[in-house]
Scaffold this active site. Structure first.
Site, short mmCIF file in Angstrom:
data_model
loop_
_atom_site.label_atom_id
_atom_site.label_comp_id
_atom_site.label_asym_id
_atom_site.label_seq_id
_atom_site.Cartn_x
_atom_site.Cartn_y
_atom_site.Cartn_z
N LYS A 170 1.04 -1.18 0.12
CA LYS A 170 0.18 -0.02 -0.08
C LYS A 170 1.02 1.93 0.06
O LYS A 170 1.49 1.60 0.65
CB LYS A 170 -0.72 0.20 1.20
CG LYS A 170 -1.85 0.52 0.97
CD LYS A 170 -2.37 1.69 2.62
CE LYS A 170 -2.27 3.01 2.95
NZ LYS A 170 -1.79 4.53 2.08
N GLU A 243 9.82 1.64 10.68
CA GLU A 243 10.97 2.29 10.90
C GLU A 243 10.47 4.29 10.38
O GLU A 243 9.71 4.59 9.70
CB GLU A 243 11.47 2.59 9.67
CG GLU A 243 13.43 3.75 9.49
CD GLU A 243 13.27 4.68 9.06
OE1 GLU A 243 12.67 5.40 9.63
OE2 GLU A 243 13.32 5.02 7.52
N CYS A 277 14.25 10.60 6.16
CA CYS A 277 13.86 9.89 7.80
C CYS A 277 15.79 10.68 8.51
O CYS A 277 15.19 10.84 9.65
CB CYS A 277 13.33 8.45 7.02
SG CYS A 277 11.70 8.04 7.09
N GLU A 374 10.83 17.35 14.29
CA GLU A 374 11.22 17.41 12.87
C GLU A 374 10.69 17.97 11.98
O GLU A 374 9.17 17.63 11.98
CB GLU A 374 10.70 15.19 12.67
CG GLU A 374 11.81 15.00 11.84
CD GLU A 374 11.17 13.55 11.12
OE1 GLU A 374 12.20 13.04 10.57
OE2 GLU A 374 9.76 13.25 11.63
#
Length: 470
Positions: A170, A243, A277, A374
């Site tokens: 997905k 993650e 990331c 972040e």
């Protein structure tokens, strides 16, 4: 580039029972193509097809699976230009970076193809032999983000296939086209049902998380979404590799050669317009070299050519979507309000597209949102420090721990400090480097489990001990 995109379920291309949705080009804010919107019933069909295919795929000879993965790499390479174009159109990155993503996908696929699945001998004595085997789990679900749509799909899919699992993908609703085309191409090689793809939004993601026919989920994305997946996955004790978000800190010691390290710092902070990331997201610089490094980074930022990734001269593309652009803008505006100094950039560019130039923010410190949260975009806060122990404490104060780095001419000192960083990977004189043979994963709220290398591959398996009495 083709204009019609389909789901792939049990080797067949099909439309979405729930309709279609538009995929936008972030450089123009115009539609690239329509993507099919899968229903939950179609997800069930994909899982059922993968479960049926697993019955035979798990017993496919190891050498045959390896050869098939090499054939997949051949197919990706043969369609590199098309896949790179789709990446640029739906994700926004410059063409050179899209081609690097495709090249990396080919290399990662070949690495996984050649990775042996170990059989560990625990005991081999006169009367007993004990072996540890690694068996596939079943149906693996891959949920991928929008920042590296091809590469992260490959990271999820290839170790799953290599170890004998079947897969339902997905992709992000922001960047589904590349994955739809990738799975269509791979199905030219694989048996029907081994690799399937459905597209959708929260409803499909939630149904995957709780689906009783799925044995493992590998997810790359935000921490809140990872928490929801973990909660729903408890229904059948799914295996998870998560993650999640990071806020990577780099500590620059005063002994560095500013001219030598500035390029590496800039590129690893602004890789993919900062939408990575493991990008460098908080820069702690010693007072002795603070101004010199700020000035050098500004030179590098101002040399970037911001624009549509299809233009050959462009080195810096847009933020991928309007929601992320709003986050970036809000954090920068808050930093300004808190008295931070904008060295360059700092505002969205006028005109169409989600363009925000590379932005450097000085005279800022912890306790400001841009440092504590972040940003996942083209903005780097630069924090001044005098005592390295203080910088280390600040770096470790975050509730996330994906990556971190120490930059120094003294490797021994840098290594000692790197060992004290609370993160999954600590780099020295570098950052954001992920390699197919080096395990990568986070700690704290950045998730758990690892990807890459033998350890990452074995996360797609369960251990079975064979205890033989001779």
């Amino acid at each position: 580039m083709q204009t019609h995109f389909s789901l792939t379920i049990n080797g067949q291309q099909t439309g979405g029972d729930a309709g279609q949705f538009d995929v936008l080009n972030p450089a123009t804010e115009t539609m690239v193509a329509s993507a099919p919107l899968a229903s939950v019933d179609q997800l069930d069909q994909a899982v059922e097809a993968a479960a049926e295919a697993f019955k035979s795929w798990q017993h496919t000879p190891d050498a045959e699976r390896q050869a098939l993965l090499h054939s997949i790499a051949d197919v990706i390479a043969a369609n590199a230009d098309e896949l790179a174009e789709i990446i640029v159109l739906e994700q926004g990155k410059p063409m050179f970076l899209a081609h690097a993503e495709v090249t990396g996908a080919v290399a990662w696929t070949r690495y996984n193809a050649d990775l042996p699945i170990p059989v560990d001998i625990i005991e081999d004595s006169e009367h007993k032999r004990i072996e540890a085997h690694h068996k596939p789990l079943g149906v693996v679900a891959s949920i991928t983000p929008w920042n590296w749509p091809l590469m992260i799909a490959i990271w999820h899919i290839m170790p799953a296939l290599r170890t004998g699992n079947t897969v339902v993908c997905k992709p992000s609703e922001y960047t589904p086209l590349n994955t739809l085309r990738l799975v269509e191409l791979i199905n030219q090689v694989l048996p029907a049902g081994v690799l399937n793809v459905v597209t959708g939004q929260a409803e499909i993601g939630g149904a995957i998380s709780s689906h009783p026919g799925i044995s493992k989920i590998v997810f790359t994305g935000s921490t809140p979404t990872g928490q929801r997946i973990m909660s729903s996955a408890a229904t059948n004790l799914k295996r998870l590799t998560l993650e999640l978000g990071g806020n990577d800190a780099a500590i620059i010691l005063p002994d560095v050669d500013v001219d030598a390290v500035a390029e590496g710092i800039f590129q690893t902070a602004f890789l993919n317009m900062g939408q990575t990331c493991a990008a460098l997201k908080r820069l702690y610089v010693h007072d002795d070299i603070y101004d010199a490094l700020c000035n050098k980074l500004v030179e590098l930022a101002q040399a970037q050519v911001v624009g549509n990734g299809l233009d050959a001269e462009v080195t810096f593309g847009p933020v991928q979507n309007a929601n992320q652009l709003k986050i970036v803008t809000t954090l920068v505006d808050d930093a300004k309000a808190q008295g931070a100094r904008i060295l360059c950039g700092g505002e969205r560019l006028a005109g169409p597209g989600y363009f925000f130039p590379p932005t450097l923010v000085a005279d800022i410190t912890d306790g400001t949102r841009l440092v504590d949260e972040e940003q996942f975009g083209p903005v780097l806060p630069i924090i001044r420090y005098q005592d390295v122990e203080e910088a280390l404490a600040r770096a470790n104060a975050a509730d996330v721990g994906l990556g971190g780095s120490i930059w120094s001419a003294d490797i021994d000192t840098a290594t000692q400090l790197a060992n004290r960083l609370e993160c999954g990977t600590a780099w020295i004189n570098g950052h954001a480097e992920v390699l197919p043979h080096a395990p990568f994963g986070g700690c704290k709220m950045s998730g758990f489990g690892v990807e890459f290398g033998e350890q990452g591959m074995l996360e797609y398996t369960r251990l079975q001990v064979i205890n033989i009495n001779k």
